[in-house]
Design a protein around this motif. Structure first.
Motif, PDB file in Angstrom:
ATOM      1  N   VAL A  75      13.086  28.557 -63.300  1.00 45.29           N
ATOM      2  CA  VAL A  75      13.169  28.979 -61.903  1.00 45.29           C
ATOM      3  C   VAL A  75      11.750  28.932 -61.330  1.00 45.29           C
ATOM      4  CG1 VAL A  75      13.863  30.820 -60.321  1.00 45.29           C
ATOM      5  CG2 VAL A  75      15.097  30.501 -62.478  1.00 45.29           C
ATOM      6  N   ASP A  76      11.428  27.850 -60.614  1.00 42.61           N
ATOM      7  CA  ASP A  76      10.065  27.636 -60.125  1.00 42.61           C
ATOM      8  C   ASP A  76       9.507  28.791 -59.308  1.00 42.61           C
ATOM      9  OD1 ASP A  76       9.361  25.151 -61.236  1.00 42.61           O
ATOM     10  OD2 ASP A  76      10.516  24.092 -59.693  1.00 42.61           O
ATOM     11  N   PHE A  77      10.232  29.218 -58.275  1.00 38.54           N
ATOM     12  CA  PHE A  77       9.658  30.214 -57.367  1.00 38.54           C
ATOM     13  C   PHE A  77       9.469  31.576 -58.031  1.00 38.54           C
ATOM     14  CE2 PHE A  77      14.178  30.777 -56.746  1.00 38.54           C
ATOM     15  CZ  PHE A  77      14.340  32.144 -56.577  1.00 38.54           C
ATOM     16  N   LEU A  78      10.141  31.839 -59.161  1.00 44.08           N
ATOM     17  CA  LEU A  78       9.953  33.086 -59.900  1.00 44.08           C
ATOM     18  C   LEU A  78       8.948  32.948 -61.032  1.00 44.08           C
ATOM     19  CD1 LEU A  78      13.621  34.392 -60.188  1.00 44.08           C
ATOM     20  CD2 LEU A  78      11.833  35.165 -58.635  1.00 44.08           C
ATOM     21  N   GLU A  79       8.487  31.721 -61.258  1.00 38.02           N
ATOM     22  CA  GLU A  79       7.564  31.422 -62.349  1.00 38.02           C
ATOM     23  C   GLU A  79       8.133  31.837 -63.708  1.00 38.02           C
ATOM     24  OE1 GLU A  79       3.460  32.531 -61.626  1.00 38.02           O
ATOM     25  OE2 GLU A  79       3.797  32.437 -59.470  1.00 38.02           O
ATOM     26  N   ILE A  80       9.466  31.780 -63.836  1.00 36.16           N
ATOM     27  CA  ILE A  80      10.119  32.122 -65.095  1.00 36.16           C
ATOM     28  C   ILE A  80      10.388  30.849 -65.882  1.00 36.16           C
ATOM     29  CG2 ILE A  80      12.230  33.029 -66.128  1.00 36.16           C
ATOM     30  CD1 ILE A  80      12.335  35.037 -63.856  1.00 36.16           C
ATOM     31  N   GLU A  81      10.073  30.894 -67.158  1.00 39.32           N
ATOM     32  CA  GLU A  81      10.362  29.783 -68.063  1.00 39.32           C
ATOM     33  C   GLU A  81      11.242  30.308 -69.184  1.00 39.32           C
ATOM     34  OE1 GLU A  81       6.517  26.981 -67.743  1.00 39.32           O
ATOM     35  OE2 GLU A  81       6.258  28.780 -68.954  1.00 39.32           O
ATOM     36  N   SER A  82      11.999  29.420 -69.770  1.00 37.98           N
ATOM     37  CA  SER A  82      12.927  29.777 -70.822  1.00 37.98           C
ATOM     38  C   SER A  82      12.561  29.032 -72.103  1.00 37.98           C
ATOM     39  CB  SER A  82      14.344  29.413 -70.380  1.00 37.98           C
ATOM     40  OG  SER A  82      15.275  29.822 -71.332  1.00 37.98           O
ATOM     41  N   TYR A  83      12.623  29.730 -73.219  1.00 37.54           N
ATOM     42  CA  TYR A  83      12.377  29.153 -74.534  1.00 37.54           C
ATOM     43  C   TYR A  83      13.552  29.527 -75.429  1.00 37.54           C
ATOM     44  CZ  TYR A  83       7.544  28.611 -72.992  1.00 37.54           C
ATOM     45  OH  TYR A  83       6.415  28.256 -72.302  1.00 37.54           O
ATOM     46  N   VAL A  84      13.916  28.627 -76.341  1.00 33.44           N
ATOM     47  CA  VAL A  84      14.992  28.895 -77.296  1.00 33.44           C
ATOM     48  C   VAL A  84      14.511  28.552 -78.698  1.00 33.44           C
ATOM     49  CG1 VAL A  84      16.877  28.518 -75.658  1.00 33.44           C
ATOM     50  CG2 VAL A  84      16.003  26.601 -76.980  1.00 33.44           C
ATOM     51  N   THR A  85      15.124  29.223 -79.676  1.00 36.41           N
ATOM     52  CA  THR A  85      14.850  28.852 -81.055  1.00 36.41           C
ATOM     53  C   THR A  85      15.533  27.520 -81.334  1.00 36.41           C
ATOM     54  OG1 THR A  85      16.737  30.186 -81.777  1.00 36.41           O
ATOM     55  CG2 THR A  85      14.551  31.221 -81.894  1.00 36.41           C
ATOM     56  N   CYS A  86      15.088  26.848 -82.357  1.00 38.01           N
ATOM     57  CA  CYS A  86      15.624  25.517 -82.673  1.00 38.01           C
ATOM     58  C   CYS A  86      17.131  25.542 -82.930  1.00 38.01           C
ATOM     59  CB  CYS A  86      14.889  24.923 -83.873  1.00 38.01           C
ATOM     60  SG  CYS A  86      13.150  24.582 -83.522  1.00 38.01           S
ATOM     61  N   ASP A  87      17.638  26.652 -83.465  1.00 37.91           N
ATOM     62  CA  ASP A  87      19.081  26.754 -83.705  1.00 37.91           C
ATOM     63  C   ASP A  87      19.846  27.291 -82.494  1.00 37.91           C
ATOM     64  OD1 ASP A  87      18.383  29.438 -83.702  1.00 37.91           O
ATOM     65  OD2 ASP A  87      19.076  29.826 -85.749  1.00 37.91           O
ATOM     66  N   GLY A  88      19.134  27.644 -81.418  1.00 38.92           N
ATOM     67  CA  GLY A  88      19.760  28.123 -80.195  1.00 38.92           C
ATOM     68  C   GLY A  88      20.219  29.566 -80.247  1.00 38.92           C
ATOM     69  N   ALA A  89      19.948  30.273 -81.337  1.00 33.43           N
ATOM     70  CA  ALA A  89      20.442  31.643 -81.488  1.00 33.43           C
ATOM     71  C   ALA A  89      19.685  32.662 -80.637  1.00 33.43           C
ATOM     72  CB  ALA A  89      20.385  32.062 -82.956  1.00 33.43           C
ATOM     73  N   LEU A  90      18.411  32.388 -80.332  1.00 37.53           N
ATOM     74  CA  LEU A  90      17.605  33.315 -79.530  1.00 37.53           C
ATOM     75  C   LEU A  90      17.077  32.620 -78.290  1.00 37.53           C
ATOM     76  CD1 LEU A  90      15.437  34.958 -82.329  1.00 37.53           C
ATOM     77  CD2 LEU A  90      17.309  36.031 -81.088  1.00 37.53           C
ATOM     78  N   ARG A  91      17.020  33.361 -77.188  1.00 35.96           N
ATOM     79  CA  ARG A  91      16.465  32.851 -75.938  1.00 35.96           C
ATOM     80  C   ARG A  91      15.460  33.868 -75.422  1.00 35.96           C
ATOM     81  NH1 ARG A  91      17.538  29.155 -72.216  1.00 35.96           N
ATOM     82  NH2 ARG A  91      19.477  28.536 -73.217  1.00 35.96           N
ATOM     83  N   PHE A  92      14.330  33.359 -74.920  1.00 33.88           N
ATOM     84  CA  PHE A  92      13.270  34.182 -74.357  1.00 33.88           C
ATOM     85  C   PHE A  92      13.022  33.751 -72.921  1.00 33.88           C
ATOM     86  CE2 PHE A  92      12.679  33.647 -78.861  1.00 33.88           C
ATOM     87  CZ  PHE A  92      12.401  34.920 -79.313  1.00 33.88           C
ATOM     88  N   GLU A  93      13.098  34.689 -71.999  1.00 33.20           N
ATOM     89  CA  GLU A  93      12.745  34.420 -70.602  1.00 33.20           C
ATOM     90  C   GLU A  93      11.324  34.944 -70.424  1.00 33.20           C
ATOM     91  OE1 GLU A  93      14.718  32.547 -68.925  1.00 33.20           O
ATOM     92  OE2 GLU A  93      16.330  32.721 -70.372  1.00 33.20           O
ATOM     93  N   VAL A  94      10.450  34.085 -69.893  1.00 33.12           N
ATOM     94  CA  VAL A  94       9.014  34.351 -69.900  1.00 33.12           C
ATOM     95  C   VAL A  94       8.422  34.115 -68.510  1.00 33.12           C
ATOM     96  CG1 VAL A  94       6.843  33.558 -70.919  1.00 33.12           C
ATOM     97  CG2 VAL A  94       8.911  33.636 -72.319  1.00 33.12           C
ATOM     98  N   CYS A  95       7.514  34.990 -68.093  1.00 32.49           N
ATOM     99  CA  CYS A  95       6.781  34.832 -66.840  1.00 32.49           C
ATOM    100  C   CYS A  95       5.293  34.946 -67.150  1.00 32.49           C
ATOM    101  CB  CYS A  95       7.211  35.893 -65.832  1.00 32.49           C
ATOM    102  SG  CYS A  95       6.380  35.750 -64.243  1.00 32.49           S
ATOM    103  N   LYS A  96       4.544  33.887 -66.864  1.00 35.33           N
ATOM    104  CA  LYS A  96       3.098  33.849 -67.123  1.00 35.33           C
ATOM    105  C   LYS A  96       2.780  34.209 -68.574  1.00 35.33           C
ATOM    106  CE  LYS A  96       2.065  34.821 -62.328  1.00 35.33           C
ATOM    107  NZ  LYS A  96       1.501  35.731 -61.342  1.00 35.33           N
ATOM    108  N   ASN A  97       3.553  33.615 -69.503  1.00 33.41           N
ATOM    109  CA  ASN A  97       3.417  33.784 -70.948  1.00 33.41           C
ATOM    110  C   ASN A  97       3.785  35.166 -71.464  1.00 33.41           C
ATOM    111  OD1 ASN A  97       2.653  31.110 -71.563  1.00 33.41           O
ATOM    112  ND2 ASN A  97       0.586  31.549 -70.844  1.00 33.41           N
ATOM    113  N   ILE A  98       4.360  36.021 -70.623  1.00 35.60           N
ATOM    114  CA  ILE A  98       4.780  37.359 -71.034  1.00 35.60           C
ATOM    115  C   ILE A  98       6.307  37.398 -71.134  1.00 35.60           C
ATOM    116  CG2 ILE A  98       4.789  39.826 -70.410  1.00 35.60           C
ATOM    117  CD1 ILE A  98       2.027  38.704 -71.202  1.00 35.60           C
ATOM    118  N   ILE A  99       6.823  37.922 -72.240  1.00 39.24           N
ATOM    119  CA  ILE A  99       8.268  37.993 -72.463  1.00 39.24           C
ATOM    120  C   ILE A  99       8.889  39.011 -71.510  1.00 39.24           C
ATOM    121  CG2 ILE A  99      10.079  38.557 -74.132  1.00 39.24           C
ATOM    122  CD1 ILE A  99       8.040  37.716 -76.337  1.00 39.24           C
TER     123      ILE A  99
END
Length: 106
Positions: A38-62
């Protein structure tokens, strides 16, 4: 496999809300995901390789951590529990929202 005990508003397993996404790689390998960017919120999403965990991150902070496999609270996995059972376990009612449960669920 690591145990994913949930401390509300604080952590899921070793992953701290407010912690650095860089610290996550001490425990699991992650990939940047474009499906929830989400560009305007500066939120990025990361997932584990198996897809079991997801992290929503803003400016490198979880900002949030979610799991599809294990989410333990007081020794019980709340994944797969009914809303009623989760409310009983947490001793708190869920916020009002449209139900995702089937009317046929016990």
């Amino acid at each position: 496999m690591m145990t994913l005990n949930w401390t509300p508003r604080c952590s899921l397993g070793p992953f701290l809300i407010g912690g650095s996404i860089g610290d996550v790689t001490n425990f699991v390998d992650i990939l940047k995901s474009d499906d929830l960017h989400v560009d305007f919120l500066e939120i990025e999403s990361y997932v584990t390789c198996d897809g079991a965990l997801r992290f929503e991150v803003c400016k490198n902070i979880i900002e949030s951590v979610s799991s599809e496999s294990e989410f333990l609270f007081e020794g019980k996995n709340i994944i797969g529990m009914s809303v009623h059972d989760v409310e009983s376990l947490l001793k708190s009612e869920a916020d009002e929202s449209a139900s995702t449960e089937s009317k046929d669920d016990p």
